[in-house]
Design an enzyme around this catalytic site. Sequence first.
Site, mmCIF file in Angstrom:
data_model
loop_
_atom_site.group_PDB
_atom_site.id
_atom_site.type_symbol
_atom_site.label_atom_id
_atom_site.label_comp_id
_atom_site.label_asym_id
_atom_site.label_seq_id
_atom_site.Cartn_x
_atom_site.Cartn_y
_atom_site.Cartn_z
ATOM 1 C CG ASP A 196 -2.051 1.279 1.701
ATOM 2 O OD1 ASP A 196 -1.817 1.624 0.567
ATOM 3 O OD2 ASP A 196 -1.688 1.177 2.707
ATOM 4 C CG ASP A 198 -1.993 7.706 0.242
ATOM 5 O OD1 ASP A 198 -2.189 8.673 0.336
ATOM 6 O OD2 ASP A 198 -1.443 7.022 -0.337
ATOM 7 C CB SER A 284 -1.770 3.127 -3.617
ATOM 8 O OG SER A 284 -2.172 4.124 -2.484
ATOM 9 N N GLY A 285 -4.638 2.728 -2.832
ATOM 10 C CA GLY A 285 -5.976 3.947 -2.812
ATOM 11 C C GLY A 285 -6.055 4.722 -3.281
ATOM 12 C CE LYS A 329 -4.642 -0.361 -1.868
ATOM 13 N NZ LYS A 329 -4.512 -0.167 -0.809
ATOM 14 C CG ASN A 355 -8.090 0.580 1.641
ATOM 15 O OD1 ASN A 355 -7.456 1.328 3.109
ATOM 16 N ND2 ASN A 355 -8.012 0.849 0.777
#
Length: 403
Positions: A196, A198, A284-285, A329, A355
């Site tokens: 991920d 952030d 990543s979101g 993801k 997430n």
Amino acid sequence: MPQIILIQISGEDKPGLTSSLTGVLAGYGIDILDIGQSVIHNQLVLGVLIRIPREAESAPVLKDIMFKGYELGVTVKFRPIEADNYMDWVNAQGKPRHIVTLVGRRASGTAISKVASIIAENGLNIDMIHRLSGRVPMGGEAAPRHSCIEFSVRGTPRDLDLMRASFLTMATEEQVDIALQEDNVFRRNRRLVAFDMDSTLIQAEVIDELAKAAGSGELVSSITESAMRGEIDFKESLRQRLATLKGLDESVMEEIARNLPITDGAERLISNLKKFGYKTAIISGGFTYFGEKLQERLGVDYVYANRLEIKDGKLTGGVIGDIVDGPKKAELLTEIAGKEQISLQQAIAVGDGANDLPMLSIAGLGIAFHAKPKVKKDARQSISHFGLDSILYLIGLRDRDTD
């Protein structure tokens, strides 16, 4: 029946010692059924399990071993092994094995004792204990960044979930990180690490930084926290947050990207992963603009994230294409593993938010990194007290192997 004897040798280590002792056995044509050796602070402990054929006599062999030990200045002991005990040992070779990794600021006797107690309470035997971290100097030299002890254990835990929960509680109490992994061929052959972005690779939530520039910082930050805790749907939360960015000048992104705070240990981890041939990915979101900046800086192989829609130099408050949420993801991790022609069991996934759980759950090693309580509870492994480079220990690398 043939005689089965365990030879136990201890004393100061020196070159040629094992060669000399096993040379005596070779002279008699003795079969070695098992052998193990460890050296701690130049003190050797060597065990050799031998089988003496029924037609041979044990006395000459043992006498010569004893004499050779005297010449070498080591202590030699013999222990006959009953046939039933030997067969119990043979039949135990199919039992499951696990690796327990303990990472702390120092090798605390309290922490090691608690780990050993949890292992014993769950009906497991410790086969081997190794120190993966560097040696601790007593002078003014720089000490290793961490202390890491690895336990190799054998048996089936009475309750695997309860054992993980015990380790999690103990890790919080002692301010250490503990991982429990099944010791199988995949653990020794990881090939891909997906991160991920952030609050994992960087110590910031980019959308919060964008919102501060747009004047909606407090609102967006509260929505972000709620989404990462799994309280609201990620897609809906992203739409709400993006709507507050409408009209923001795209030049703001460049300034934020230039000042992204890289997480402690990230650069050391990724440089060593590249050294050992691992593929790396950002899933990543967050947003591709920032993921691609990190890709340039760290040398990451793949980047998948949300692409911000920009018109006339301004953010529209929307994204182009599908939103990268939790299920996406996991789908992307599966896609990358397929491209690299590896099993998902050879993949490592690292993330901090709710997430991230779908990709953490399908990876062979899923790690919650400085994560929210729900994520730590649901993930199989967690790192909560140290940097990303602690992952090097979880894949079995020693300090002396890494840069």
